[in-house]
Design an enzyme around this catalytic site. Structure first.
Site, PDB file in Angstrom:
ATOM      1  N   ASP A  82       0.817  -1.215   0.000  1.00 28.28           N
ATOM      2  CA  ASP A  82       0.000   0.000   0.000  1.00 28.28           C
ATOM      3  C   ASP A  82       0.849   1.262   0.000  1.00 28.28           C
ATOM      4  O   ASP A  82       2.064   1.217   0.225  1.00 28.28           O
ATOM      5  CB  ASP A  82      -0.949  -0.002   1.209  1.00 28.28           C
TER       6      ASP A  82
ATOM      7  N   ASP B  81      -7.522  -2.712  14.163  1.00 26.31           N
ATOM      8  CA  ASP B  81      -8.905  -3.053  13.795  1.00 26.31           C
ATOM      9  C   ASP B  81      -8.969  -4.328  12.943  1.00 26.31           C
ATOM     10  O   ASP B  81      -9.989  -4.634  12.343  1.00 26.31           O
ATOM     11  CB  ASP B  81      -9.582  -1.877  13.072  1.00 26.31           C
TER      12      ASP B  81
ATOM     13  N   HIS C   6      -7.151  -5.028  10.235  1.00 29.15           N
ATOM     14  CA  HIS C   6      -6.906  -4.902   8.790  1.00 29.15           C
ATOM     15  C   HIS C   6      -5.590  -5.549   8.367  1.00 29.15           C
ATOM     16  O   HIS C   6      -4.643  -5.618   9.146  1.00 29.15           O
ATOM     17  CB  HIS C   6      -6.949  -3.432   8.331  1.00 29.15           C
TER      18      HIS C   6
ATOM     19  N   GLU D 213      -9.752  -2.051   5.476  1.00 29.04           N
ATOM     20  CA  GLU D 213     -10.412  -1.706   6.731  1.00 29.04           C
ATOM     21  C   GLU D 213     -11.714  -2.501   6.875  1.00 29.04           C
ATOM     22  O   GLU D 213     -12.193  -3.088   5.899  1.00 29.04           O
ATOM     23  CB  GLU D 213     -10.712  -0.194   6.728  1.00 29.04           C
TER      24      GLU D 213
HETATM   25  C1  F6R Z   1       1.381  -1.366   6.070  1.00 23.68           C
HETATM   26  C2  F6R Z   1       0.203  -2.190   6.212  1.00 23.68           C
HETATM   27  C3  F6R Z   1      -0.612  -2.172   7.464  1.00 23.68           C
HETATM   28  C4  F6R Z   1       0.228  -2.453   8.711  1.00 23.68           C
HETATM   29  C5  F6R Z   1      -0.653  -2.419   9.957  1.00 23.68           C
HETATM   30  C6  F6R Z   1       0.156  -2.618  11.226  1.00 23.68           C
HETATM   31  O1  F6R Z   1       1.980  -1.562   4.805  1.00 23.68           O
HETATM   32  O2  F6R Z   1      -0.140  -2.864   5.306  1.00 23.68           O
HETATM   33  O3  F6R Z   1      -1.615  -3.131   7.367  1.00 23.68           O
HETATM   34  O4  F6R Z   1       0.833  -3.702   8.588  1.00 23.68           O
HETATM   35  O5  F6R Z   1      -1.328  -1.190  10.015  1.00 23.68           O
HETATM   36  O6  F6R Z   1       1.034  -1.563  11.386  1.00 23.68           O
HETATM   37  P1  F6R Z   1       2.165  -1.602  12.508  1.00 23.68           P
HETATM   38  O7  F6R Z   1       3.114  -2.663  12.113  1.00 23.68           O
HETATM   39  O8  F6R Z   1       2.790  -0.236  12.455  1.00 23.68           O
HETATM   40  O9  F6R Z   1       1.476  -1.893  13.789  1.00 23.68           O
END
Ligand code: F6R
Length: 258
Positions: A67, A135, A137, A142
């Site tokens: 992303d 959440d 994801h 989301e």
């Molecule tokens: C980022 C991504 C997100 C993160 C998730 C957890 O490329 O795809 O899904 O993996 O938001 O983020 P952290 O590791 O910062 O807790």
């Protein structure tokens, strides 16, 4: 699903780096799917160390990031392009032309379709690394994201904006939109490695592994993926009902050298 529970973040980082190293040894032209955020930072440090040691050659590896924020230039310090450059790509011998990140500056349908076609033309993703949001994801899928979704623009939840505010000077600077691979895109990866560490990941990990498969927790889609490894530390595993069983399975397999 293979569920591996490790002591702490450092063990997750080194074990997951070994999985990637073995993948690249077995297939030097592997296509890797990569994530950003705090979770994979230790893994990327370890990959750099292994590379500098002469243990991993990235010269034939191709990567696709999950992303990118909409509206940040590629050199904005919080863009995922900058994150990947600073934390991995500038420190390994990957070819620039083999690195792919969704284009957050021209996020239209055509651009999203181009990203999907590019993944296909490279033979699909061999190993996809995932983190998990509070959440539930994966990537930026989301709650309520279709489990069949493809690369597209998503509006981040208020919770994700709050979670990611730690990287920005001000919460109002956090982009509210991202271009993200869909759940359907991710599910086509041949193998998935989902990483989670810390107390804040205990609930989403419980929902993803032991909850119902639901678009309200896009990570729960891994339950129908044929080859997923979930690597978590004790804190992130603490709400798992079958935690002891997962440890038992892992230890018995290790003894059998499986
Ligand atoms: C980022 C991504 C997100 C993160 C998730 C957890 O490329 O795809 O899904 O993996 O938001 O983020 P952290 O590791 O910062 O807790």
């Amino acid at each position: 699903m293979e569920i591996i529970i490790k002591k702490d973040y450092s063990e997750i980082s080194s074990e997951s780096a070994m999985i990637i190293a073995n993948q690249i040894k077995a297939k030097p032209d592997s296509v890797l799917g990569l994530a950003t955020g705090s979770t994979p930072l230790g893994l990327y440090k370890e990959l750099i160390r292994l590379h500098l040691n002469g243990d991993i050659d990235f010269s034939n590896v191709t990567t696709f990031n999950l992303d990118e924020y909409v509206g940040l230039s590629n050199d904005h310090p919080q863009s995922y392009s900058a994150f990947m450059r600073d934390n991995l790509f500038s420190k390994i011998n990957i070819k620039k032309e083999n690195v792919h990140i969704p284009n957050g500056n021209h996020p239209n349908d055509k651009e999203c379709e181009r990203y999907e076609s590019l993944i296909k033309s490279c033979g699909g993703i061999d190993l996809q690394i995932l983190g998990i949001g509070s959440d539930g994801h994966i990537a930026f899928n989301e709650p309520s994201s279709s489990l069949g979704s493809r690369t597209r623009i998503k509006t981040l939840t208020q919770e994700t904006v709050r979670d990611n505010a730690r990287f920005f000077d001000n919460i109002t600077d956090v982009p509210k939109f991202a271009v993200t691979m869909g759940v359907g895109t991710i599910m086509e990866a041949k193998k998935i490695l989902l990483l989670a560490s810390g107390n804040s990941k205990a609930k989403p990990i419980k929902n993803a592994i032991e909850g119902p498969i639901s678009s309200m927790c896009s990570a729960s889609a891994i339950q129908i993926h044929p080859k997923t490894v979930v690597m978590v530390d004790d804190d992130a595993a603490k709400e798992l009902k079958e935690k002891d069983y997962y440890k038992w399975v892992y230890n018995n397999k290790k003894n059998l050298n499986l």
